[in-house]
Design an enzyme around this catalytic site. Structure first.
Site, PDB file in Angstrom:
ATOM      1  N   LYS A 180       0.804  -1.231   0.000  1.00 41.28           N
ATOM      2  CA  LYS A 180       0.000   0.000   0.000  1.00 41.28           C
ATOM      3  C   LYS A 180       0.840   1.286   0.000  1.00 41.28           C
ATOM      4  O   LYS A 180       0.389   2.318  -0.460  1.00 41.28           O
ATOM      5  CB  LYS A 180      -0.957   0.010   1.199  1.00 41.28           C
ATOM      6  CG  LYS A 180      -2.035  -1.066   1.104  1.00 41.28           C
ATOM      7  CD  LYS A 180      -2.986  -0.981   2.288  1.00 41.28           C
ATOM      8  CE  LYS A 180      -3.963  -2.139   2.261  1.00 41.28           C
ATOM      9  NZ  LYS A 180      -4.934  -2.084   3.350  1.00 41.28           N
ATOM     10  N   ASN A 208      -4.833   1.713  -1.619  1.00 43.84           N
ATOM     11  CA  ASN A 208      -5.321   0.321  -1.674  1.00 43.84           C
ATOM     12  C   ASN A 208      -6.118   0.045  -2.948  1.00 43.84           C
ATOM     13  O   ASN A 208      -6.475  -1.087  -3.229  1.00 43.84           O
ATOM     14  CB  ASN A 208      -6.167  -0.038  -0.445  1.00 43.84           C
ATOM     15  CG  ASN A 208      -7.594   0.460  -0.561  1.00 43.84           C
ATOM     16  OD1 ASN A 208      -7.854   1.509  -1.135  1.00 43.84           O
ATOM     17  ND2 ASN A 208      -8.535  -0.293  -0.030  1.00 43.84           N
ATOM     18  N   ASP A 255     -10.050   2.260   2.283  1.00 38.40           N
ATOM     19  CA  ASP A 255     -10.115   1.642   3.619  1.00 38.40           C
ATOM     20  C   ASP A 255     -10.699   2.607   4.658  1.00 38.40           C
ATOM     21  O   ASP A 255     -11.533   2.224   5.472  1.00 38.40           O
ATOM     22  CB  ASP A 255      -8.706   1.257   4.095  1.00 38.40           C
ATOM     23  CG  ASP A 255      -8.185  -0.016   3.436  1.00 38.40           C
ATOM     24  OD1 ASP A 255      -9.009  -0.858   3.035  1.00 38.40           O
ATOM     25  OD2 ASP A 255      -6.956  -0.164   3.345  1.00 38.40           O
ATOM     26  N   GLY A 312       0.053   0.431  12.938  1.00 38.14           N
ATOM     27  CA  GLY A 312       0.587  -0.088  11.687  1.00 38.14           C
ATOM     28  C   GLY A 312      -0.115   0.602  10.525  1.00 38.14           C
ATOM     29  O   GLY A 312      -0.657   1.709  10.688  1.00 38.14           O
ATOM     30  N   GLY A 313      -0.143  -0.047   9.360  1.00 38.83           N
ATOM     31  CA  GLY A 313      -0.761   0.576   8.187  1.00 38.83           C
ATOM     32  C   GLY A 313      -2.222   0.941   8.422  1.00 38.83           C
ATOM     33  O   GLY A 313      -2.645   2.086   8.160  1.00 38.83           O
ATOM     34  N   GLY A 368     -14.844  -6.535  11.713  1.00 41.25           N
ATOM     35  CA  GLY A 368     -14.380  -5.755  10.560  1.00 41.25           C
ATOM     36  C   GLY A 368     -14.980  -6.122   9.211  1.00 41.25           C
ATOM     37  O   GLY A 368     -14.562  -5.572   8.183  1.00 41.25           O
TER      38      GLY A 368
HETATM   39  N1  LIG Z   1     -11.566  -5.112   8.003  1.00 37.79           N
HETATM   40  C1  LIG Z   1     -10.772  -4.630   7.075  1.00 37.79           C
HETATM   41  O1  LIG Z   1     -11.198  -4.315   5.963  1.00 37.79           O
HETATM   42  C2  LIG Z   1      -9.308  -4.430   7.400  1.00 37.79           C
HETATM   43  C3  LIG Z   1      -8.530  -3.571   6.603  1.00 37.79           C
HETATM   44  C4  LIG Z   1      -7.178  -3.393   6.944  1.00 37.79           C
HETATM   45  C5  LIG Z   1      -6.641  -4.072   8.036  1.00 37.79           C
HETATM   46  N2  LIG Z   1      -7.435  -4.911   8.776  1.00 37.79           N
HETATM   47  C6  LIG Z   1      -6.882  -5.608   9.959  1.00 37.79           C
HETATM   48  O2  LIG Z   1      -6.197  -4.676  10.770  1.00 37.79           O
HETATM   49  C7  LIG Z   1      -5.112  -5.307  11.440  1.00 37.79           C
HETATM   50  C8  LIG Z   1      -3.831  -4.497  11.253  1.00 37.79           C
HETATM   51  O3  LIG Z   1      -3.460  -4.494   9.877  1.00 37.79           O
HETATM   52  P1  LIG Z   1      -2.199  -3.623   9.371  1.00 37.79           P
HETATM   53  O4  LIG Z   1      -2.213  -3.676   7.911  1.00 37.79           O
HETATM   54  O5  LIG Z   1      -2.170  -2.304  10.083  1.00 37.79           O
HETATM   55  O6  LIG Z   1      -0.978  -4.506   9.953  1.00 37.79           O
HETATM   56  P2  LIG Z   1       0.487  -3.974  10.343  1.00 37.79           P
HETATM   57  O7  LIG Z   1       0.874  -2.782   9.552  1.00 37.79           O
HETATM   58  O8  LIG Z   1       1.341  -5.192  10.321  1.00 37.79           O
HETATM   59  O9  LIG Z   1       0.328  -3.493  11.883  1.00 37.79           O
HETATM   60  C9  LIG Z   1       0.129  -4.430  12.913  1.00 37.79           C
HETATM   61  C10 LIG Z   1      -0.266  -3.721  14.205  1.00 37.79           C
HETATM   62  O10 LIG Z   1      -0.608  -4.706  15.180  1.00 37.79           O
HETATM   63  C11 LIG Z   1       0.254  -4.545  16.324  1.00 37.79           C
HETATM   64  N3  LIG Z   1       0.556  -5.872  16.877  1.00 37.79           N
HETATM   65  C12 LIG Z   1       0.974  -6.952  16.183  1.00 37.79           C
HETATM   66  N4  LIG Z   1       1.157  -7.987  17.030  1.00 37.79           N
HETATM   67  C13 LIG Z   1       0.843  -7.538  18.273  1.00 37.79           C
HETATM   68  C14 LIG Z   1       0.842  -8.133  19.569  1.00 37.79           C
HETATM   69  N5  LIG Z   1       1.207  -9.416  19.763  1.00 37.79           N
HETATM   70  N6  LIG Z   1       0.462  -7.384  20.629  1.00 37.79           N
HETATM   71  C15 LIG Z   1       0.078  -6.099  20.454  1.00 37.79           C
HETATM   72  N7  LIG Z   1       0.072  -5.463  19.243  1.00 37.79           N
HETATM   73  C16 LIG Z   1       0.456  -6.187  18.188  1.00 37.79           C
HETATM   74  C17 LIG Z   1       1.478  -3.851  15.805  1.00 37.79           C
HETATM   75  O11 LIG Z   1       2.138  -3.228  16.877  1.00 37.79           O
HETATM   76  P3  LIG Z   1       3.710  -2.860  16.780  1.00 37.79           P
HETATM   77  O12 LIG Z   1       3.770  -1.517  16.104  1.00 37.79           O
HETATM   78  O13 LIG Z   1       4.148  -2.830  18.208  1.00 37.79           O
HETATM   79  O14 LIG Z   1       4.369  -3.940  15.973  1.00 37.79           O
HETATM   80  C18 LIG Z   1       0.839  -2.868  14.801  1.00 37.79           C
HETATM   81  O15 LIG Z   1       0.260  -1.776  15.484  1.00 37.79           O
HETATM   82  C19 LIG Z   1      -5.025  -6.727  10.873  1.00 37.79           C
HETATM   83  O16 LIG Z   1      -5.650  -7.594  11.790  1.00 37.79           O
HETATM   84  C20 LIG Z   1      -5.819  -6.658   9.596  1.00 37.79           C
HETATM   85  O17 LIG Z   1      -6.406  -7.908   9.295  1.00 37.79           O
HETATM   86  C21 LIG Z   1      -8.750  -5.086   8.476  1.00 37.79           C
END
Ligand SMILES: NC(=O)c1ccc[n+]([C@@H]2O[C@H](COP(=O)([O-])OP(=O)(O)OC[C@H]3O[C@@H](n4cnc5c(N)ncnc54)[C@H](OP(=O)(O)O)[C@@H]3O)[C@@H](O)[C@H]2O)c1
Length: 261
Positions: A47, A68, A88, A115-116, A226
């Site tokens: 992205k 996206n 998104d 994160g993203g 979600g």
């Molecule tokens: N419903 C939808 O349409 C939609 C769209 C986008 C994303 N999502 C969901 O949103 C979530 C995040 O996606 P992303 O793209 O932002 O992923 P990402 O960039 O990899 O970010 C992951 C996030 O989760 C945190 N994290 C990971 N493992 C953890 C743990 N064990 N304990 C506490 N925090 C933890 C990370 O914290 P750190 O910074 O400390 O590593 C970071 O803030 C995913 O579950 C994804 O499936 C859903």
């Protein structure tokens, strides 16, 4: 959900999934342009890289700092121009309104994750003039970096990094904690009690019920997963590509069937 929508509208289009490595992203995007694809969706980890590739950015992608959805449109001169969008963040707002009756303006929001998805959500909440935004993340430096960007771009928003000191209207999980069935809740109830949250939204949709959502319902909060966000980002992309209103109920039904069986 896209193929069900194309069929419902009698469009001879197809939506296909391709696995592309970061190294091959440019070649894949140029290939799509050369083959006159109508557009593309991109997911993790593409992205941010797509920001650099597109010819122009829609305001939605500028607000979130991520792309996206790409529309490959034909210019009057016959060239194919790539326009980058982000559906998104608008989809998050649509799902929050539809499923939780949540209106961002003036609301107090606790956002877990930087994160993203967390960054895009934080910037969108700020752009929608929330009253206060608390950013909590396992790695605090990342939450601080998001907060710094918001301070620069939306100086009027009341920001805090860490757990809220008072009640919030909404808590959102944008971490990946909950994707595994036995994951604990990302919200540490010793730091912030769910009894002080009006509504809870978990961006995770598989599994359909996470530890956070179970705890939120037990605490009497309105709660949603979600899936609605996934649906609305798809519906918005569909409208960008086709220029036609998305058949939302057809897409919702196809999505629920494909994800939950
Ligand atoms: N419903 C939808 O349409 C939609 C769209 C986008 C994303 N999502 C969901 O949103 C979530 C995040 O996606 P992303 O793209 O932002 O992923 P990402 O960039 O990899 O970010 C992951 C996030 O989760 C945190 N994290 C990971 N493992 C953890 C743990 N064990 N304990 C506490 N925090 C933890 C990370 O914290 P750190 O910074 O400390 O590593 C970071 O803030 C995913 O579950 C994804 O499936 C859903």
């Amino acid at each position: 959900m896209h193929n069900a929508a194309f069929a419902a509208l009698g469009l001879n289009w197809r939506y296909l999934a391709f696995e592309v490595t970061p190294r091959d992203l440019r070649a894949a995007l140029e290939g799509a342009r050369a083959m006159r694809f109508a557009g593309l969706n991109l997911t993790v980890p593409h992205k941010l890289a797509a920001l650099e590739w597109v010819d122009t950015l829609d305001g939605s992608a500028k607000t979130c700092g991520a792309v996206n959805t790409i529309h490959l449109e034909t210019t009057r001169g016959g060239k194919i121009r790539a326009v980058g969008f982000n559906t998104d963040a608008d989809a998050l707002m649509a799902a929050l309104r539809e499923e939780l009756g949540f209106e961002p303006r003036g609301a107090k929001v606790l956002l877990l994750g930087a994160g993203g998805a967390g960054q895009a959500a934080a910037l969108k909440f700020a752009a929608e003039n929330v009253g206060a935004l608390c950013l909590a993340n396992r790695t605090q430096a990342r939450a601080k970096a998001v907060a710094d960007e918001i301070k620069q771009r939306f100086p009027a928003v009341h920001l805090m990094v860490g757990w809220p000191e008072s009640a919030v209207d909404l808590a959102v999980n944008a971490t990946s904690l909950g994707l595994k069935a036995d994951d604990p809740s990302p919200l540490d109830e010793r730091q912030f009690s769910l009894r002080r949250a009006g509504a809870v939204f978990d961006m995770i949709y598989r599994p359909p019920q996470t530890a956070l959502l179970r705890a939120a319902r037990a605490a009497g909060c309105r709660a949603a997963n979600g899936l609605g966000m996934l649906l609305h980002q798809g519906a918005k992309a569909f409208e960008i590509w086709t220029g036609r209103p998305a058949p939302l109920e057809v897409m919702r039904h196809a999505l629920e069937k494909s994800i939950y069986g």
